[in-house]
Motif scaffolding. Structure first.
Motif, short mmCIF file in Angstrom:
data_model
loop_
_atom_site.label_atom_id
_atom_site.label_comp_id
_atom_site.label_asym_id
_atom_site.label_seq_id
_atom_site.Cartn_x
_atom_site.Cartn_y
_atom_site.Cartn_z
N ARG A 106 -3.39 75.99 20.90
CA ARG A 106 -2.10 76.58 20.54
C ARG A 106 -2.26 77.33 19.23
NH1 ARG A 106 1.01 72.19 19.97
NH2 ARG A 106 0.95 72.23 17.71
N PHE A 107 -1.91 78.61 19.25
CA PHE A 107 -1.99 79.47 18.08
C PHE A 107 -0.60 79.73 17.52
CE2 PHE A 107 -5.72 80.63 20.56
CZ PHE A 107 -6.71 80.69 19.59
N GLY A 108 -0.51 79.92 16.23
CA GLY A 108 0.67 80.44 15.56
C GLY A 108 0.28 81.75 14.91
N PHE A 109 0.85 82.86 15.37
CA PHE A 109 0.49 84.18 14.86
C PHE A 109 1.58 84.72 13.94
CE2 PHE A 109 -1.76 84.03 18.94
CZ PHE A 109 -3.03 84.44 18.57
N ARG A 110 1.17 85.31 12.84
CA ARG A 110 2.08 86.07 12.00
C ARG A 110 2.01 87.52 12.49
NH1 ARG A 110 4.59 83.92 8.69
NH2 ARG A 110 3.05 82.40 7.98
N LEU A 111 3.16 88.09 12.84
CA LEU A 111 3.22 89.46 13.34
C LEU A 111 3.62 90.40 12.22
CD1 LEU A 111 5.11 89.00 16.75
CD2 LEU A 111 2.65 88.91 16.31
N THR A 112 2.96 91.56 12.18
CA THR A 112 3.34 92.62 11.25
C THR A 112 3.24 93.95 11.99
OG1 THR A 112 1.07 92.85 10.44
CG2 THR A 112 2.52 91.40 9.18
N VAL A 113 3.93 94.94 11.46
CA VAL A 113 3.80 96.31 11.96
C VAL A 113 3.18 97.12 10.84
CG1 VAL A 113 4.98 98.32 12.88
CG2 VAL A 113 5.81 96.02 13.45
N GLU A 114 1.99 97.66 11.11
CA GLU A 114 1.24 98.40 10.11
C GLU A 114 0.94 99.80 10.63
OE1 GLU A 114 -2.16 95.92 9.22
OE2 GLU A 114 -0.86 94.16 8.98
N GLU A 115 1.58 100.79 10.04
CA GLU A 115 1.42 102.19 10.44
C GLU A 115 1.65 102.36 11.94
OE1 GLU A 115 -2.14 103.96 8.85
OE2 GLU A 115 -1.89 102.91 6.95
N GLY A 116 2.71 101.74 12.45
CA GLY A 116 3.07 101.88 13.85
C GLY A 116 2.26 101.01 14.81
N VAL A 117 1.45 100.10 14.29
CA VAL A 117 0.63 99.22 15.13
C VAL A 117 1.13 97.79 14.96
CG1 VAL A 117 -1.70 98.31 15.52
CG2 VAL A 117 -1.38 100.73 14.91
N LEU A 118 1.38 97.12 16.07
CA LEU A 118 1.76 95.71 16.04
C LEU A 118 0.48 94.88 15.89
CD1 LEU A 118 3.79 93.40 16.29
CD2 LEU A 118 3.58 93.60 18.78
N VAL A 119 0.42 94.08 14.82
CA VAL A 119 -0.78 93.31 14.49
C VAL A 119 -0.45 91.82 14.55
CG1 VAL A 119 -2.57 92.88 12.77
CG2 VAL A 119 -1.62 95.19 13.02
N TRP A 120 -1.30 91.06 15.25
CA TRP A 120 -1.19 89.60 15.34
C TRP A 120 -2.32 89.00 14.51
CZ3 TRP A 120 0.06 87.30 20.75
CH2 TRP A 120 0.80 88.19 21.53
N ARG A 121 -1.99 88.13 13.55
CA ARG A 121 -3.00 87.41 12.75
C ARG A 121 -2.74 85.91 12.85
NH1 ARG A 121 -2.24 91.95 9.46
NH2 ARG A 121 -4.18 93.07 9.06
N ALA A 139 -11.15 85.98 11.85
CA ALA A 139 -11.67 87.12 12.62
C ALA A 139 -11.05 87.18 14.02
CB ALA A 139 -13.19 87.04 12.70
N VAL A 140 -9.88 86.59 14.17
CA VAL A 140 -9.11 86.72 15.41
C VAL A 140 -7.97 87.68 15.10
CG1 VAL A 140 -7.65 85.54 17.09
CG2 VAL A 140 -9.71 84.40 16.20
N LEU A 141 -7.93 88.79 15.82
CA LEU A 141 -6.95 89.84 15.53
C LEU A 141 -6.58 90.56 16.82
CD1 LEU A 141 -5.57 91.36 13.09
CD2 LEU A 141 -7.46 92.98 13.28
N ALA A 142 -5.29 90.72 17.03
CA ALA A 142 -4.81 91.49 18.17
C ALA A 142 -3.99 92.66 17.63
CB ALA A 142 -3.96 90.62 19.09
N ARG A 143 -4.17 93.82 18.29
CA ARG A 143 -3.45 95.03 17.89
C ARG A 143 -2.86 95.68 19.13
NH1 ARG A 143 -5.03 97.23 12.96
NH2 ARG A 143 -4.94 99.33 13.79
N GLU A 144 -1.61 96.12 19.02
CA GLU A 144 -0.94 96.83 20.10
C GLU A 144 -0.46 98.17 19.54
OE1 GLU A 144 2.02 94.54 22.31
OE2 GLU A 144 1.31 92.77 21.24
#
Length: 180
Positions: A106-121, A139-144
């Motif tokens: 089970r992960f808990g991700f902090r979401l941010t929007v950086e220059e129009g990119v949704l980033v999961w950390r 070093a786990v990172l998701a970008r949309e």
């Protein structure tokens, strides 16, 4: 109108900064299906294989991906289909984080929007109910994102000692209700 899960976690100002296809994918209620292409690379270290098994990560290869998202109530169920392999997960919000249950982890991700990119950390991790140090998962990172009107995803996961766990990236067709 009820806010979707990602809008609740991000908040209106940040959610409003998302590209159209990313916003649309995360705004729809009910069951939606998307299709596209994916390229998956997997790590070879024994710990990487164990982690991939525990989280049901997709196999290495290139090809078609289909994603089913069922957004109901306060959470979502996602099933990603890659090469005949299903990778189901459950998502919900807790303590301002987007939580995702992937297999035994089970992960808990902090979401941010950086220059129009949704980033999961990664902010926190539990395996079999036991907390693990979040620093192991830096070093786990998701970008949309969106390019030329197409929804793009890029998910990379690596850990100390194990190295690369998985890196999968690709695109999905996310059409608005009018089919454009």
């Amino acid at each position: 109108m009820t806010q979707g899960l990602f809008q609740r976690v991000l908040g209106d100002p940040a959610f409003d900064c998302l590209p159209a296809t990313v916003s649309l994918l995360h705004s729809r209620a009910g069951r939606q299906r998307y299709r596209g292409e994916v390229d998956v690379r997997r790590g070879r270290h024994p710990m990487a294989r164990l982690f991939a098994w525990a989280t049901r990560l997709p196999p290495a290869g290139e090809g078609i991906i289909s994603v089913e998202i069922d957004a109901r109530g306060t959470g979502e169920h996602w099933t990603r289909h890659v090469g005949g392999h299903a990778m189901p997960s459950r998502l919900w919000s807790q303590d301002g984080l987007l939580c995702e249950q992937l297999g035994l982890v089970r992960f808990g991700f902090r979401l941010t929007v950086e220059e129009g990119v949704l980033v999961w950390r990664v902010a926190r991790v539990h395996a079999l109910g036991l907390p693990l140090p979040a620093r192991w998962f830096r070093a786990v990172l998701a970008r949309e994102s969106e390019t030329a009107g197409r929804y793009w995803f890029d998910v990379a996961a690596a850990m100390p000692l194990a190295g690369l766990l998985v890196h999968y990236r690709g695109w999905l067709e996310v059409l608005d209700p009018a089919g454009t």
